[in-house]
Design an enzyme around this catalytic site. Sequence first.
Site, PDB file in Angstrom:
ATOM      1  CG  HIS A 160      -3.596  -3.603   3.152  1.00  0.00           C
ATOM      2  ND1 HIS A 160      -2.561  -3.148   3.953  1.00  0.00           N
ATOM      3  CD2 HIS A 160      -4.207  -2.504   2.673  1.00  0.00           C
ATOM      4  CE1 HIS A 160      -2.563  -1.828   3.968  1.00  0.00           C
ATOM      5  NE2 HIS A 160      -3.550  -1.402   3.198  1.00  0.00           N
ATOM      6  CD  GLU A 185      -1.313  -6.220   5.343  1.00  0.00           C
ATOM      7  OE1 GLU A 185      -1.028  -6.481   4.159  1.00  0.00           O
ATOM      8  OE2 GLU A 185      -1.464  -5.053   5.766  1.00  0.00           O
ATOM      9  CB  CYS A 211      -0.984  -0.052   1.160  1.00  0.00           C
ATOM     10  SG  CYS A 211      -2.442   0.943   0.848  1.00  0.00           S
TER      11      CYS A 211
HETATM   12  N1  GLN Z   1      -1.828   6.645   2.669  1.00  0.00           N
HETATM   13  C1  GLN Z   1      -1.991   5.866   1.488  1.00  0.00           C
HETATM   14  C2  GLN Z   1      -3.381   6.024   0.887  1.00  0.00           C
HETATM   15  O1  GLN Z   1      -4.294   6.449   1.571  1.00  0.00           O
HETATM   16  C3  GLN Z   1      -1.700   4.402   1.776  1.00  0.00           C
HETATM   17  C4  GLN Z   1      -2.688   3.766   2.705  1.00  0.00           C
HETATM   18  C5  GLN Z   1      -2.199   2.487   3.321  1.00  0.00           C
HETATM   19  O2  GLN Z   1      -1.008   2.206   3.300  1.00  0.00           O
HETATM   20  N2  GLN Z   1      -3.091   1.726   3.923  1.00  0.00           N
HETATM   21  O3  GLN Z   1      -3.571   5.731  -0.253  1.00  0.00           O
END
Ligand code: GLN
Length: 534
Positions: A509, A511, A383
């Site tokens: 994600h 994970e 992310c």
């Molecule tokens: N801050 C980034 C976004 O909002 C990544 C978010 C995250 O890593 N969960 O896109």
Amino acid sequence: MQTKFIFVTGGVMSGLGKGVTTSSIAKLLQLADQKVSCIKIDPYLNYDAGTMNPVAHGEVFVTDDGGECDMDIGNYERFLNQNIPKSHNITTAQVYSTVIEAERRGEYLGACVQIIPHVTDEIKNRIRKIAKDENLDFLIVECGGTVGDIESLPFLEALRQIKVEDGPQNVIFVHVTLAPSLDVVGEQKTKPTQHSAQELRRIGIQPDFLAVRCTLPLEEKTKKKIALFTNVTVNDVLSCHDVKSIFQVPQILYDQGILDSIFKKFGKVGMVNASTNWDTWNTIAESMINHEDQKSRIAIVGKYVTLPDSYVSVNHALKHAGAKLGKSIEIDWIDSESISDYKILSDYDGILVPGGFGIRGSEGIINTANYAREKNIPYLGICFGFQLAAIAFARNVLNLDDANSTEIKQNAKNPVVDLLPEQKEISDMGGSLRLGANEIIIKQNTMAHKIYNADMISKRHRHRYEINQKYIPEFEKNGMFFSAESDEGKRMEVLEIPSHKFYLGVQFHPEFNSRPGYPEEAFEAFVNASSAKK
Ligand code: GLN
């Protein structure tokens, strides 16, 4: 069919592992071929965990249906190898919102709306609806907080009422407490447990089981003393002593006869089925402990590193992959805000950058992603770690001046990462990110395709920003490829550098999909590439 309820409450203090106790009981029932699920009650006033700082509260766990939940939901999913919907994380805010909205609609016309019965009825409705809709044999409900807290009183009251209404043959209470020893050879103290059980009785709840956390196994005389003072049968005072892996807890509870006792209390005598499920589970549980021979040292670089619980699913996912590959995983947490000498990263077999938000520590992450690329160290960016890897490449390979994310610098000359278009109108921060599972299409003949061995996968998201597609041709001309996409090509989901030993970034994600025995594929590939240095 009447669902049997097991209510898990906490005593003495927080952090005793109620989530692990809840998950372990659920696991034992699942292994006995019962249809089970878990609920987590969080008595705080946030609507969900989404707006809470992970350093104070632990990771925000994202469910398939887009819930931003308490991290215990992650424990339930990992133990049960089963998805849990967001409705299973009940908070005070959700309950009160429903009651207040109903009041405004005039549904209680004439009545004075009160905690008892209106709020407690709403709590009971939510629990019973899940039991019925999912046709469950057993529903285990964990009430967050510690008995005696003002916030959790309406919830405990609702649970008490369910026992009165459904009868003792359908409801069991398990109270999790602590028996501290002040030194290694010291006596296990029972007073905190006595007081905590008393506090529970004061509000009308008599526990059926006590799950007592302790360093060494609870001695027989300690069990007897606790039983005497708490009105719990000595066999139902259970030792929850320290073990190497949380996945051993179901076994230690089973060895103390919890399953027989639960079935007996529910009048389901002779239902314990020591089925073959156990063999599979035991193999998985054992695989989580025995790997001292091969090691992988992984650096996790992020800004919430002071509390490892901030990235608890990442931590677990690495261990699942390690267990499958026969490697032990040693993790060092590195603060992206204070890192200055990037050479320390060359000691590691792999570098992982997890999710994150905001400007603080972001330059440290960009430099980390760049260092991993230049030094050919396996890199997995999740992310924020995906977005900032693209920025590092744009700055250092494409020589794009002032490349950045508009989350970090609003007027960046080269906004390589920019706000999702549908986010532009959004002003509320709660529950408004791009959340939950989406289908992702993977391009043929890519590293991502090799890793997932599929044309399509479904993964969970939690983000507001995305790769700005305007820059993609430039990236691909210079060796960084975007190998998966979603929403009909509108979102980039995976980046990779084929010429690198292992360089992968994912917008989703991974994970949250990793389970013991079944590691998520990107983690497995990353750990596999992160072989110990000679
Ligand atoms: N801050 C980034 C976004 O909002 C990544 C978010 C995250 O890593 N969960 O896109």
